[in-house]
Design an enzyme around this catalytic site. Structure first.
Site, PDB file in Angstrom:
ATOM      1  N   TRP A  29     -15.893  13.251 -10.862  1.00  0.00           N
ATOM      2  CA  TRP A  29     -14.958  12.899  -9.790  1.00  0.00           C
ATOM      3  C   TRP A  29     -14.185  14.100  -9.274  1.00  0.00           C
ATOM      4  O   TRP A  29     -13.753  14.137  -8.120  1.00  0.00           O
ATOM      5  CB  TRP A  29     -13.988  11.795 -10.234  1.00  0.00           C
ATOM      6  CG  TRP A  29     -13.203  12.078 -11.488  1.00  0.00           C
ATOM      7  CD1 TRP A  29     -13.560  11.715 -12.750  1.00  0.00           C
ATOM      8  CD2 TRP A  29     -11.948  12.770 -11.608  1.00  0.00           C
ATOM      9  NE1 TRP A  29     -12.614  12.144 -13.661  1.00  0.00           N
ATOM     10  CE2 TRP A  29     -11.612  12.788 -12.986  1.00  0.00           C
ATOM     11  CE3 TRP A  29     -11.088  13.371 -10.710  1.00  0.00           C
ATOM     12  CZ2 TRP A  29     -10.452  13.401 -13.468  1.00  0.00           C
ATOM     13  CZ3 TRP A  29      -9.930  13.982 -11.184  1.00  0.00           C
ATOM     14  CH2 TRP A  29      -9.631  13.992 -12.548  1.00  0.00           C
ATOM     15  N   TRP A  76      -9.186   8.887  -7.002  1.00  0.00           N
ATOM     16  CA  TRP A  76     -10.483   9.276  -7.578  1.00  0.00           C
ATOM     17  C   TRP A  76     -10.602   8.763  -9.005  1.00  0.00           C
ATOM     18  O   TRP A  76     -11.648   8.257  -9.413  1.00  0.00           O
ATOM     19  CB  TRP A  76     -10.691  10.805  -7.520  1.00  0.00           C
ATOM     20  CG  TRP A  76     -11.300  11.186  -6.209  1.00  0.00           C
ATOM     21  CD1 TRP A  76     -10.644  11.630  -5.102  1.00  0.00           C
ATOM     22  CD2 TRP A  76     -12.687  11.075  -5.830  1.00  0.00           C
ATOM     23  NE1 TRP A  76     -11.538  11.818  -4.068  1.00  0.00           N
ATOM     24  CE2 TRP A  76     -12.795  11.486  -4.486  1.00  0.00           C
ATOM     25  CE3 TRP A  76     -13.839  10.676  -6.496  1.00  0.00           C
ATOM     26  CZ2 TRP A  76     -14.018  11.510  -3.804  1.00  0.00           C
ATOM     27  CZ3 TRP A  76     -15.058  10.695  -5.814  1.00  0.00           C
ATOM     28  CH2 TRP A  76     -15.145  11.107  -4.490  1.00  0.00           C
ATOM     29  N   GLU A 111       0.846  -1.215   0.000  1.00  0.00           N
ATOM     30  CA  GLU A 111       0.000   0.000   0.000  1.00  0.00           C
ATOM     31  C   GLU A 111       0.871   1.251   0.000  1.00  0.00           C
ATOM     32  O   GLU A 111       0.556   2.240  -0.663  1.00  0.00           O
ATOM     33  CB  GLU A 111      -0.948   0.004   1.201  1.00  0.00           C
ATOM     34  CG  GLU A 111      -1.980  -1.104   1.174  1.00  0.00           C
ATOM     35  CD  GLU A 111      -2.796  -1.145  -0.119  1.00  0.00           C
ATOM     36  OE1 GLU A 111      -3.228  -0.078  -0.590  1.00  0.00           O
ATOM     37  OE2 GLU A 111      -2.996  -2.252  -0.658  1.00  0.00           O
ATOM     38  N   ASN A 153     -10.123   3.633   4.158  1.00  0.00           N
ATOM     39  CA  ASN A 153      -9.922   3.434   2.721  1.00  0.00           C
ATOM     40  C   ASN A 153     -11.082   2.712   2.032  1.00  0.00           C
ATOM     41  O   ASN A 153     -11.525   3.115   0.956  1.00  0.00           O
ATOM     42  CB  ASN A 153      -8.623   2.662   2.476  1.00  0.00           C
ATOM     43  CG  ASN A 153      -8.387   2.429   0.998  1.00  0.00           C
ATOM     44  OD1 ASN A 153      -8.278   3.385   0.239  1.00  0.00           O
ATOM     45  ND2 ASN A 153      -8.342   1.174   0.580  1.00  0.00           N
ATOM     46  N   TRP A 205       1.574   1.820  -3.385  1.00  0.00           N
ATOM     47  CA  TRP A 205       0.559   2.552  -4.159  1.00  0.00           C
ATOM     48  C   TRP A 205       0.840   4.061  -4.125  1.00  0.00           C
ATOM     49  O   TRP A 205       0.642   4.768  -5.102  1.00  0.00           O
ATOM     50  CB  TRP A 205      -0.856   2.262  -3.627  1.00  0.00           C
ATOM     51  CG  TRP A 205      -1.513   1.148  -4.380  1.00  0.00           C
ATOM     52  CD1 TRP A 205      -1.596  -0.159  -4.006  1.00  0.00           C
ATOM     53  CD2 TRP A 205      -2.173   1.247  -5.662  1.00  0.00           C
ATOM     54  NE1 TRP A 205      -2.262  -0.871  -4.972  1.00  0.00           N
ATOM     55  CE2 TRP A 205      -2.636  -0.046  -5.992  1.00  0.00           C
ATOM     56  CE3 TRP A 205      -2.424   2.293  -6.561  1.00  0.00           C
ATOM     57  CZ2 TRP A 205      -3.317  -0.320  -7.173  1.00  0.00           C
ATOM     58  CZ3 TRP A 205      -3.115   2.024  -7.740  1.00  0.00           C
ATOM     59  CH2 TRP A 205      -3.549   0.735  -8.046  1.00  0.00           C
ATOM     60  N   TRP A 261     -21.430  13.600 -17.494  1.00  0.00           N
ATOM     61  CA  TRP A 261     -21.688  13.782 -16.059  1.00  0.00           C
ATOM     62  C   TRP A 261     -22.993  14.534 -15.850  1.00  0.00           C
ATOM     63  O   TRP A 261     -23.344  15.408 -16.651  1.00  0.00           O
ATOM     64  CB  TRP A 261     -20.534  14.574 -15.405  1.00  0.00           C
ATOM     65  CG  TRP A 261     -19.209  13.893 -15.506  1.00  0.00           C
ATOM     66  CD1 TRP A 261     -18.164  14.242 -16.310  1.00  0.00           C
ATOM     67  CD2 TRP A 261     -18.787  12.722 -14.800  1.00  0.00           C
ATOM     68  NE1 TRP A 261     -17.112  13.366 -16.144  1.00  0.00           N
ATOM     69  CE2 TRP A 261     -17.467  12.414 -15.207  1.00  0.00           C
ATOM     70  CE3 TRP A 261     -19.376  11.886 -13.842  1.00  0.00           C
ATOM     71  CZ2 TRP A 261     -16.751  11.326 -14.718  1.00  0.00           C
ATOM     72  CZ3 TRP A 261     -18.667  10.810 -13.355  1.00  0.00           C
ATOM     73  CH2 TRP A 261     -17.362  10.537 -13.789  1.00  0.00           C
TER      74      TRP A 261
HETATM   75  P1  FAD Z   1      -2.562   2.059   5.451  1.00  0.00           P
HETATM   76  O1  FAD Z   1      -3.501   1.025   4.945  1.00  0.00           O
HETATM   77  O2  FAD Z   1      -1.955   1.832   6.770  1.00  0.00           O
HETATM   78  O3  FAD Z   1      -1.439   2.230   4.328  1.00  0.00           O
HETATM   79  C1  FAD Z   1      -0.139   2.745   4.604  1.00  0.00           C
HETATM   80  C2  FAD Z   1       0.149   3.932   3.719  1.00  0.00           C
HETATM   81  O4  FAD Z   1       0.121   3.550   2.351  1.00  0.00           O
HETATM   82  C3  FAD Z   1      -0.862   5.055   3.838  1.00  0.00           C
HETATM   83  O5  FAD Z   1      -0.589   5.879   4.937  1.00  0.00           O
HETATM   84  C4  FAD Z   1      -0.721   5.750   2.494  1.00  0.00           C
HETATM   85  O6  FAD Z   1       0.370   6.640   2.482  1.00  0.00           O
HETATM   86  C5  FAD Z   1      -0.416   4.604   1.556  1.00  0.00           C
HETATM   87  N1  FAD Z   1      -1.640   4.131   0.894  1.00  0.00           N
HETATM   88  C6  FAD Z   1      -2.523   3.218   1.351  1.00  0.00           C
HETATM   89  N2  FAD Z   1      -3.488   2.995   0.436  1.00  0.00           N
HETATM   90  C7  FAD Z   1      -3.210   3.802  -0.603  1.00  0.00           C
HETATM   91  C8  FAD Z   1      -3.840   4.027  -1.859  1.00  0.00           C
HETATM   92  N3  FAD Z   1      -4.932   3.379  -2.242  1.00  0.00           N
HETATM   93  N4  FAD Z   1      -3.281   4.941  -2.696  1.00  0.00           N
HETATM   94  C9  FAD Z   1      -2.157   5.611  -2.355  1.00  0.00           C
HETATM   95  N5  FAD Z   1      -1.502   5.421  -1.181  1.00  0.00           N
HETATM   96  C10 FAD Z   1      -2.032   4.535  -0.319  1.00  0.00           C
HETATM   97  N6  FAD Z   1      -4.422   8.690   0.447  1.00  0.00           N
HETATM   98  C11 FAD Z   1      -3.721   9.780   0.801  1.00  0.00           C
HETATM   99  O7  FAD Z   1      -2.670   9.656   1.434  1.00  0.00           O
HETATM  100  N7  FAD Z   1      -4.159  11.039   0.465  1.00  0.00           N
HETATM  101  C12 FAD Z   1      -5.321  11.229  -0.228  1.00  0.00           C
HETATM  102  O8  FAD Z   1      -5.667  12.381  -0.539  1.00  0.00           O
HETATM  103  C13 FAD Z   1      -6.091  10.090  -0.581  1.00  0.00           C
HETATM  104  N8  FAD Z   1      -7.273  10.242  -1.246  1.00  0.00           N
HETATM  105  C14 FAD Z   1      -8.000   9.111  -1.567  1.00  0.00           C
HETATM  106  C15 FAD Z   1      -9.204   9.265  -2.271  1.00  0.00           C
HETATM  107  C16 FAD Z   1      -9.957   8.153  -2.605  1.00  0.00           C
HETATM  108  C17 FAD Z   1     -11.239   8.316  -3.387  1.00  0.00           C
HETATM  109  C18 FAD Z   1      -9.518   6.862  -2.242  1.00  0.00           C
HETATM  110  C19 FAD Z   1     -10.319   5.640  -2.607  1.00  0.00           C
HETATM  111  C20 FAD Z   1      -8.329   6.689  -1.569  1.00  0.00           C
HETATM  112  C21 FAD Z   1      -7.540   7.805  -1.226  1.00  0.00           C
HETATM  113  N9  FAD Z   1      -6.315   7.675  -0.538  1.00  0.00           N
HETATM  114  C22 FAD Z   1      -5.586   8.796  -0.219  1.00  0.00           C
HETATM  115  C23 FAD Z   1      -5.712   6.348  -0.304  1.00  0.00           C
HETATM  116  C24 FAD Z   1      -6.037   5.683   1.035  1.00  0.00           C
HETATM  117  O9  FAD Z   1      -7.409   5.726   1.289  1.00  0.00           O
HETATM  118  C25 FAD Z   1      -5.300   6.288   2.219  1.00  0.00           C
HETATM  119  O10 FAD Z   1      -3.931   6.429   1.934  1.00  0.00           O
HETATM  120  C26 FAD Z   1      -5.442   5.401   3.456  1.00  0.00           C
HETATM  121  O11 FAD Z   1      -6.797   5.226   3.788  1.00  0.00           O
HETATM  122  C27 FAD Z   1      -4.689   6.005   4.609  1.00  0.00           C
HETATM  123  O12 FAD Z   1      -4.903   5.259   5.774  1.00  0.00           O
HETATM  124  P2  FAD Z   1      -3.713   4.519   6.477  1.00  0.00           P
HETATM  125  O13 FAD Z   1      -2.574   5.460   6.649  1.00  0.00           O
HETATM  126  O14 FAD Z   1      -4.267   3.883   7.696  1.00  0.00           O
HETATM  127  O15 FAD Z   1      -3.331   3.442   5.382  1.00  0.00           O
END
Ligand code: FAD
Length: 481
Positions: free
Chosen positions: A363, A386, A279, A345, A282, A310
């Protein structure tokens, strides 16, 4: 003695900071943060991020002053402020960590040009990503557009160990510094509307120390449940590191290194730890896509989506923003966002799918709302995610895969604990109806003290009809392409 201005940006930490280390090795250091509201244009920090920035700067100020230094805070145009500070301090170098937002590279060029003739050495350093954009490429030397092969290739490259905090000789001349409170980054109650940031202090610990607490708490135990638990919004099985990463209070390689250590001490958790690192991967991938396509925050990666029909109904958008759509899992997510500056997430995916597919709202509207409300609002991850949900992204979920908000709720919030927390008016409903209250018999609603249409809305769109509408809209661009 040489003096270096270290320009802090989204790297608000003292450990594993290559620019600070290089500056410390050549003489005295002036640590500076410039609050430049013009720099990012339309993408100036949103409200929630401003709150975090305030707290994070407070923490960095305290860490530097505990080491007998002083963080210089200035507000204004970055170039003008740097020009004055260079003259006031006599610095012969300006160092900073490289940033990857679309507006960062032009700014870095401007800094270079401005100081080129003044014999001020300008250097930028890595520190924000594990792999610099352009360093993980396909066999034919192009950027990856699909995550899995990207991450496989990235994993073949070594990640260096994080660096310690350097011993710094801080520049001792008295340079004027703003009072952080004067920047008014923190929201306040207004016209009877309560301060939306009330309570965030109890939920978050912004700053370098807080980032490391979050990481060690997570690796201590919750990571064991990460693989399956990360999809359950009522549980704390994810790291909540995202706002810390966004402001660079912790580097991804510090996370990488701590995770590798944890695999050694708890080898039985290797699989969930690798899932967690994927993640973090990602995040890397999103930055790599942003580097490839600078317009990603505003334009669809897949061109045919530019012609998507849209609907953009403002009443629907407003109901979504306020958590009043009548679909409990969607409303719970939108209210969690408002109250905590964060959303789980899985629920981010559900609410984003609902906005773009059930409501046919562009979006970009969702991206903007998240930008303002998320503490972790990040230009690359937000735009990339998004577009992933909307179907227009590089490695996107296909548009015809439309999340059913009822089934998603039943699967990932099977007991309804998450909905009950954020939609208290539904809290007395039995589990059978918690994700579709409109199906509950009148007697059940009465004994749950719930009047639909008064206490909680009826669904603003019918799921089956909305799904067919989304598929029809998609057919328009499929035919055109
Ligand atoms: P964990 O699950 O603990 O993951 C560890 C780290 O990995 C996160 O802190 C983050 O830096 C990264 N990560 C995890 N999932 C993703 C992902 N899908 N894409 C990119 N990086 C990821 N994340 C943001 O940091 N900023 C945003 O503005 C953002 N906007 C989002 C918008 C949408 C519509 C969606 C579906 C997801 C978005 N995310 C965003 C990705 C993700 O939801 C968050 O990073 C995550 O929920 C953060 O929680 P965590 O630190 O507990 O994640």
């Amino acid at each position: 003695m040489s003096t270096t201005l270290v320009l802090f940006r989204q790297d608000l930490r003292l450990h594993d900071h290559p620019a600070l280390i290089a500056a410390a090795s050549r003489g005295s250091v002036v640590p500076v943060f410039i609050y430049d509201e013009e720099q990012a244009g339309d993408w100036h920090l949103g409200g929630a991020s401003q709150w975090w920035l305030h707290e994070s700067l407070k923490s960095l100020e305290a860490s530097i002053s505990a080491l007998s230094g002083r963080l210089v805070l200035r507000r204004g145009n970055t170039i003008s402020v740097l020009r004055s500070l260079q003259q006031e301090s006599g610095a012969d170098a300006i160092y900073f960590s490289r940033q990857y937002q679309p507006w960062s590279a032009p700014l870095e060029t401007l800094i270079n040009n401005e100081f080129h003739d003044l014999s001020v050495s300008i250097k930028r350093f890595p520190g924000t990503l594990l792999h610099e954009p352009g360093s993980v490429l396909t066999g034919s030397g192009t950027a990856f557009k699909v995550f899995t092969p990207f991450w496989r290739a990235a994993n073949k490259q070594a990640v260096a160990l994080p660096l310690s905090r350097p011993d710094v000789v801080w520049h001792t001349h008295k340079l004027a510094s703003d009072d952080l409170a004067d920047w008014q980054l923190q929201p306040e109650a207004q016209d009877g509307v309560p301060n939306w940031a009330d309570g965030w202090q109890d939920l978050w610990q912004p700053g370098e120390e807080g980032a490391h607490h979050a990481l060690s708490d997570f690796l201590e135990a919750p990571v064991a449940h990460y693989a399956e638990g990360r999809d359950v919004p009522s549980k704390r099985y994810t790291s909540r590191l995202s706002p810390h990463l966004k402001f660079g209070e912790i580097s991804p390689r510090q996370i990488w290194s701590a995770a590798q250590q944890r695999k050694l001490s708890a080898p039985q958790w290797s699989a969930p730890i690798d899932k967690f690192l994927a993640e973090v991967g990602w995040r890397e991938f999103c930055y790599q896509l942003l580097d490839l396509f600078n317009d990603m925050p505003a334009k669809p990666f897949k061109e045919q989506f530019a012609g998507f029909p849209w609907g953009n109904d403002s009443k629907h958008l407003s109901a979504w923003q306020r958590g009043q759509t009548g679909y409990p899992i969607v409303d719970a997510g939108m209210r969690e966002l408002w109250h905590t500056g964060f959303m789980h997430n899985r629920v981010r995916m559900i609410v984003a799918s609902f906005l773009t597919k059930h409501l046919l709202v562009h979006w970009i509207e969702g991206e903007r709302w998240f930008w303002d409300c998320l503490l972790d609002a990040d230009i690359a991850s937000n735009a990339c995610s998004w577009q992933w949900v909307a179907g227009s992204g590089a490695d996107a979920s296909p548009y015809f895969r439309i999340f059913n908000p009822i089934a998603q709720g039943q699967k990932f919030d099977s007991e309804g604990a998450y909905v009950r927390q954020w939609c208290p008016e539904l809290s007395k409903l039995p589990k059978k109806y918690i994700h579709e209250p409109w199906e509950a018999p009148q007697m059940t609603l009465a004994s749950a003290d719930l009047e639909l249409g008064t206490d909680y809305p009826f669904p603003i769109v019918d799921h089956k009809t909305a799904r067919l509408g989304a598929l029809d809209a998609y057919a328009v661009i499929k035919q055109a392409s």
